[in-house]
Design a protein around this motif. Sequence first.
Motif, PDB file in Angstrom:
ATOM      1  N   ASN A 103       0.775  -0.864  -0.216  1.00  0.00           N
ATOM      2  CA  ASN A 103      -0.118  -0.174  -0.106  1.00  0.00           C
ATOM      3  C   ASN A 103       1.109   1.187   0.368  1.00  0.00           C
ATOM      4  O   ASN A 103      -0.138   2.261   0.195  1.00  0.00           O
ATOM      5  CB  ASN A 103      -0.833   0.042   0.954  1.00  0.00           C
ATOM      6  CG  ASN A 103      -1.460  -1.180   1.345  1.00  0.00           C
ATOM      7  OD1 ASN A 103      -2.053  -1.614   0.207  1.00  0.00           O
ATOM      8  ND2 ASN A 103      -2.194  -1.784   2.236  1.00  0.00           N
ATOM      9  N   GLY A 104       1.976   1.053  -0.076  1.00  0.00           N
ATOM     10  CA  GLY A 104       2.762   2.380  -0.123  1.00  0.00           C
ATOM     11  C   GLY A 104       2.718   2.832   1.194  1.00  0.00           C
ATOM     12  O   GLY A 104       3.345   4.243   1.632  1.00  0.00           O
ATOM     13  N   THR A 105       2.688   2.135   2.658  1.00  0.00           N
ATOM     14  CA  THR A 105       2.861   2.934   3.754  1.00  0.00           C
ATOM     15  C   THR A 105       4.048   2.421   4.816  1.00  0.00           C
ATOM     16  O   THR A 105       4.299   3.213   5.791  1.00  0.00           O
ATOM     17  CB  THR A 105       1.605   2.873   4.727  1.00  0.00           C
ATOM     18  OG1 THR A 105       1.449   0.842   4.843  1.00  0.00           O
ATOM     19  CG2 THR A 105       0.500   3.527   3.720  1.00  0.00           C
ATOM     20  N   ALA A 106       4.539   1.321   3.989  1.00  0.00           N
ATOM     21  CA  ALA A 106       6.388   1.329   4.884  1.00  0.00           C
ATOM     22  C   ALA A 106       7.346   2.191   4.376  1.00  0.00           C
ATOM     23  O   ALA A 106       6.541   3.479   3.516  1.00  0.00           O
ATOM     24  CB  ALA A 106       6.320   0.272   3.936  1.00  0.00           C
ATOM     25  N   THR A 107       7.964   2.434   4.989  1.00  0.00           N
ATOM     26  CA  THR A 107       9.452   3.479   5.285  1.00  0.00           C
ATOM     27  C   THR A 107      10.051   3.515   3.672  1.00  0.00           C
ATOM     28  O   THR A 107      10.205   4.443   2.587  1.00  0.00           O
ATOM     29  CB  THR A 107      10.490   3.265   6.026  1.00  0.00           C
ATOM     30  OG1 THR A 107      10.019   3.428   7.346  1.00  0.00           O
ATOM     31  CG2 THR A 107      11.885   4.398   5.541  1.00  0.00           C
ATOM     32  N   GLU A 108      10.245   1.644   3.057  1.00  0.00           N
ATOM     33  CA  GLU A 108      10.219   1.448   1.219  1.00  0.00           C
ATOM     34  C   GLU A 108       8.752   1.440   0.756  1.00  0.00           C
ATOM     35  O   GLU A 108       8.391   1.378   1.010  1.00  0.00           O
ATOM     36  CB  GLU A 108      11.147   0.929   1.124  1.00  0.00           C
ATOM     37  CG  GLU A 108      12.530   0.424   2.426  1.00  0.00           C
ATOM     38  CD  GLU A 108      13.621   1.260   1.698  1.00  0.00           C
ATOM     39  OE1 GLU A 108      14.017   2.091   0.289  1.00  0.00           O
ATOM     40  OE2 GLU A 108      14.467   1.021   3.166  1.00  0.00           O
TER      41      GLU A 108
END
Length: 191
Positions: A103-108
């Motif tokens: 989902n794009g909520t991780a750091t990378e």
Amino acid sequence: MKINTFPLVALAFLSCYILNSCNGVSENREDKNKVSEKIYSCLPCGQSCDTFKYPKAGNCIRCNMALVSASTIIHKNIEPYEMCSLNETQTVFLDVRTAAEFNGTATEKYGAIKNAINIPVQELESRLNELEMFKEKDIVVYCSHSHRSPRASHMLTQNGFKNVTNMNAGMSEWSVLVRDSVCNEKLFRQQ
């Protein structure tokens, strides 16, 4: 006069050995060789040890993953730039990263493939039923660095999925390896 019987005995022994039928005993040499020729490989982990071959079961000397029969590793591999040639309407894309990575909520943030299904590799075995309808379809499995996707690809093929392909390199290398803007427009989802 003494007759030397050694050549006759040697010839009889050699014939017996070649025909493999001395004293009515018959041994199937092919079956014996198949057993001794069984080769094992590291459970696919996306590292160089995936290419190591072992003569017996155990654990990989590099990553400590369990060894599996090399003949069970039947999924294909594809490079990210080759994904552009796929028909995205006929291909199922399976992202085996965590939900946060997907989902794009991780750091990378590496992006994702449009319309991909997300099932983290840690949950894949218990969620295989969600993919049952795709057993005969082309499935491309990917993750961030191609360490989890080879393992997931092997898991799918071991559970009856017929056309499984692992994407090498992972999404972390997509922007470097896929420069075709048409392909990126078609497949890539920015995070």
